[in-house]
Design a protein around this motif. Structure first.
Motif, PDB file in Angstrom:
ATOM      1  N   ALA A  23       0.842  -1.192   0.000  1.00 56.95           N
ATOM      2  CA  ALA A  23       0.000   0.000   0.000  1.00 56.95           C
ATOM      3  C   ALA A  23       0.880   1.247   0.000  1.00 56.95           C
ATOM      4  CB  ALA A  23      -0.916  -0.010   1.217  1.00 56.95           C
ATOM      5  N   ASP A  72      -4.125  -2.076  -7.926  1.00 57.63           N
ATOM      6  CA  ASP A  72      -5.445  -1.464  -7.754  1.00 57.63           C
ATOM      7  C   ASP A  72      -5.187   0.029  -7.607  1.00 57.63           C
ATOM      8  OD1 ASP A  72      -7.813  -0.335  -6.650  1.00 57.63           O
ATOM      9  OD2 ASP A  72      -8.432  -2.301  -5.939  1.00 57.63           O
ATOM     10  N   LYS A  75      -7.082   1.925  -4.752  1.00 56.45           N
ATOM     11  CA  LYS A  75      -6.593   1.595  -3.407  1.00 56.45           C
ATOM     12  C   LYS A  75      -5.103   1.897  -3.253  1.00 56.45           C
ATOM     13  CE  LYS A  75     -10.004  -2.011  -2.431  1.00 56.45           C
ATOM     14  NZ  LYS A  75     -10.223  -3.434  -2.084  1.00 56.45           N
ATOM     15  N   THR A  77      -2.536   0.324  -4.329  1.00 58.26           N
ATOM     16  CA  THR A  77      -1.927  -0.919  -3.851  1.00 58.26           C
ATOM     17  C   THR A  77      -1.434  -1.761  -5.019  1.00 58.26           C
ATOM     18  OG1 THR A  77      -3.366  -0.935  -1.897  1.00 58.26           O
ATOM     19  CG2 THR A  77      -2.318  -3.013  -2.490  1.00 58.26           C
TER      20      THR A  77
END
Length: 117
Positions: A23, A72, A75, A77
């Motif tokens: 992340a 993603d 997100k 990530t």
């Protein structure tokens, strides 16, 4: 401050699967590329998989067909899906974000992956 936080490591039997997550604290489009590296005891850190800003991917020969890197964007990530794990995949896995425009590399703290019976 840019941060990369990995998760998802652990102990798995040979032949098993794990999914690592990375992340980012900023948009992943801020990076020229993002990738996963690994370092086994007594060995140099090596590139496992990379995904460019444009979405192109590349893999180390040793993981082709078994590992998949994906992302993603919403997100912020990046993932590493690892299937058919082998004992030789055992290492600390690090997430990397490269910002070539300002010549900076960012690293996560690392997550241990162990494939052992």
């Amino acid at each position: 401050q840019v941060q990369l936080v990995e998760s998802g490591g652990g102990l798995v039997q040979p032949g098993g699967s794990l999914r690592l997550s990375c992340a980012a604290s900023i948009s992943i489009f801020s990076f020229s590329s993002m990738g996963w590296y690994r370092q086994a005891p007594g060995k140099q850190r090596e590139l496992v998989a990379i995904i460019t800003n444009g979405g192109s991917t590349n893999y180390a020969d040793s993981v082709k067909g078994r590992f998949t890197i994906s992302r993603d964007i919403i997100k912020r990530t990046v993932f590493l899906q690892m299937n058919s794990l082998k004992p030789e995949d055992t290492a600390v896995y690090y997430c990397n974000g490269n910002r070539s425009s300002i010549k900076l590399d960012y690293w996560g703290q690392g997550t241990q992956v162990t494939a052992s019976s």
